[in-house]
Motif scaffolding. Structure first.
Motif, PDB file in Angstrom:
ATOM      1  N   GLU A 223      -5.724   5.428   8.876  1.00  0.00           N
ATOM      2  CA  GLU A 223      -6.513   4.677   9.855  1.00  0.00           C
ATOM      3  C   GLU A 223      -7.892   4.314   9.294  1.00  0.00           C
ATOM      4  OE1 GLU A 223      -6.431   7.213  13.280  1.00  0.00           O
ATOM      5  OE2 GLU A 223      -4.500   6.392  13.977  1.00  0.00           O
ATOM      6  N   ARG A 224      -8.504   5.220   8.539  1.00  0.00           N
ATOM      7  CA  ARG A 224      -9.821   4.936   7.959  1.00  0.00           C
ATOM      8  C   ARG A 224      -9.770   3.741   7.020  1.00  0.00           C
ATOM      9  NH1 ARG A 224     -12.584   5.853   3.344  1.00  0.00           N
ATOM     10  NH2 ARG A 224     -10.799   6.872   2.352  1.00  0.00           N
ATOM     11  N   LEU A 225      -8.694   3.657   6.240  1.00  0.00           N
ATOM     12  CA  LEU A 225      -8.541   2.557   5.287  1.00  0.00           C
ATOM     13  C   LEU A 225      -8.018   1.283   5.939  1.00  0.00           C
ATOM     14  CD1 LEU A 225      -7.003   4.595   2.318  1.00  0.00           C
ATOM     15  CD2 LEU A 225      -9.329   3.674   2.462  1.00  0.00           C
ATOM     16  N   GLY A 226      -7.631   1.382   7.204  1.00  0.00           N
ATOM     17  CA  GLY A 226      -7.126   0.222   7.914  1.00  0.00           C
ATOM     18  C   GLY A 226      -5.823  -0.309   7.344  1.00  0.00           C
ATOM     19  N   LEU A 227      -4.961   0.612   6.880  1.00  0.00           N
ATOM     20  CA  LEU A 227      -3.743   0.200   6.181  1.00  0.00           C
ATOM     21  C   LEU A 227      -2.651  -0.206   7.166  1.00  0.00           C
ATOM     22  CD1 LEU A 227      -3.568   2.974   3.431  1.00  0.00           C
ATOM     23  CD2 LEU A 227      -4.650   0.712   3.301  1.00  0.00           C
ATOM     24  N   ARG A 228      -1.881  -1.197   6.761  1.00  0.00           N
ATOM     25  CA  ARG A 228      -0.707  -1.657   7.505  1.00  0.00           C
ATOM     26  C   ARG A 228       0.438  -1.838   6.514  1.00  0.00           C
ATOM     27  NH1 ARG A 228      -1.160  -1.396  13.155  1.00  0.00           N
ATOM     28  NH2 ARG A 228      -3.350  -1.757  13.692  1.00  0.00           N
TER      29      ARG A 228
ATOM     30  N   ASP B 296       0.848  -1.194   0.000  1.00  0.00           N
ATOM     31  CA  ASP B 296       0.000   0.000   0.000  1.00  0.00           C
ATOM     32  C   ASP B 296       0.881   1.241   0.000  1.00  0.00           C
ATOM     33  OD1 ASP B 296      -2.917  -0.677   0.190  1.00  0.00           O
ATOM     34  OD2 ASP B 296      -2.185  -1.871   1.872  1.00  0.00           O
TER      35      ASP B 296
ATOM     36  N   ARG C  52       2.250   1.395  11.728  1.00  0.00           N
ATOM     37  CA  ARG C  52       1.589   1.007  10.485  1.00  0.00           C
ATOM     38  C   ARG C  52       2.515   1.140   9.264  1.00  0.00           C
ATOM     39  NH1 ARG C  52      -4.169   0.995  10.527  1.00  0.00           N
ATOM     40  NH2 ARG C  52      -5.054   1.522  12.552  1.00  0.00           N
TER      41      ARG C  52
ATOM     42  N   GLU D  11      -5.671  10.210   9.598  1.00  0.00           N
ATOM     43  CA  GLU D  11      -7.051   9.721   9.542  1.00  0.00           C
ATOM     44  C   GLU D  11      -7.308   8.892   8.291  1.00  0.00           C
ATOM     45  OE1 GLU D  11      -9.446  13.191  10.011  1.00  0.00           O
ATOM     46  OE2 GLU D  11      -8.930  13.421  12.159  1.00  0.00           O
ATOM     47  N   GLU D  12      -6.663   9.230   7.173  1.00  0.00           N
ATOM     48  CA  GLU D  12      -6.857   8.451   5.949  1.00  0.00           C
ATOM     49  C   GLU D  12      -6.257   7.052   6.096  1.00  0.00           C
ATOM     50  OE1 GLU D  12      -8.034   8.056   1.761  1.00  0.00           O
ATOM     51  OE2 GLU D  12      -8.735   9.062   3.573  1.00  0.00           O
TER      52      GLU D  12
END
Length: 231
Positions: free
Chosen positions: A62-67, A3, A91, A59-60
């Protein structure tokens, strides 16, 4: 597959990454190009309070749940990207600064260089910094069409350029690739040079100007992909 979160510099929105994003997606990666508050399609959503652009990035992600994210900041965006990286370091896989400023605790984007003309321009344009004139993009490896695209972009909200950065921990322990574009000067700025002494920071050079997403998008995409492998 990785990502990538891409954040462009002053005046620009997510659109600036279109060609780079296409290259990365063609190689199998997921790409999330982010427009900061007050710019491009988010012009009506003016930055609200200090740290607005830092919050946009945090926030983007975290909103997308990216790691396992590769977080990329170009030019001005290095300031909020560096601060956001500190907050979401668990992350991150790597941070890439593309010919970018880096945050220094208590200092702003305009600190440390002669900025009186920029501050005056912001005051004269109701709190916004307008894009440079076409002549000021000369010598950066850009075509006339590419310059016209940048010049036609959004004025930048001035408050985000003058607010001080907030860092609780040094950036030298983050895994970072710094991309220096040589047509914009041979040497990294002093704050970057100091951080490059860390064994977690890596310098990569590109023979192009300050806006490589326009002048050399394919080559920049290769540099970003190489950052995944740490090459």
């Amino acid at each position: 597959m990785t990502d990538f979160v891409l954040v462009a510099g002053a005046w620009l929105g997510a659109w600036a990454w279109d060609e780079v994003a296409a290259e990365l997606r063609g190689a199998g990666h997921d790409v999330h190009a982010l427009t900061l508050s007050g710019l491009a399609e988010k012009r009506a959503a003016q930055p609200s309070g200090p740290q607005a652009h830092v919050r946009d990035i945090v926030e983007e992600v975290e909103r997308l749940g990216l790691r396992d994210v590769v977080l990329v900041g170009h030019s001005y965006a290095g300031i909020p990207v560096g601060q956001a990286a500190e907050r979401i370091r668990d992350r991150l896989r790597r941070v890439v600064f593309v010919d970018a400023n880096v945050p220094v605790d208590g200092e702003s984007f305009l600190s440390g260089w002669p900025s009186e003309e920029v501050r005056r321009s912001i005051a004269e344009h109701n709190g916004f910094w307008p894009p440079l004139t076409p002549e000021e993009y000369a010598g950066q490896g850009l075509t006339d069409g590419q310059i016209a695209r940048i010049v036609g972009s959004t004025p930048h909200p001035g408050a985000t350029l003058t607010e001080p950065a907030v860092l609780e921990r040094p950036l030298d322990d983050l895994p970072v690739r710094y991309v220096k574009c040589l047509l914009d000067g041979d040497e990294p700025m002093p704050a970057v040079a100091a951080l490059l002494k860390s064994d977690r920071w890596e310098l990569v050079e590109m023979a192009t100007g300050h806006w490589p997403m326009f002048s050399q998008p394919r080559e920049l995409a290769r540099v970003l992909q190489a950052s995944v492998a740490g090459l």
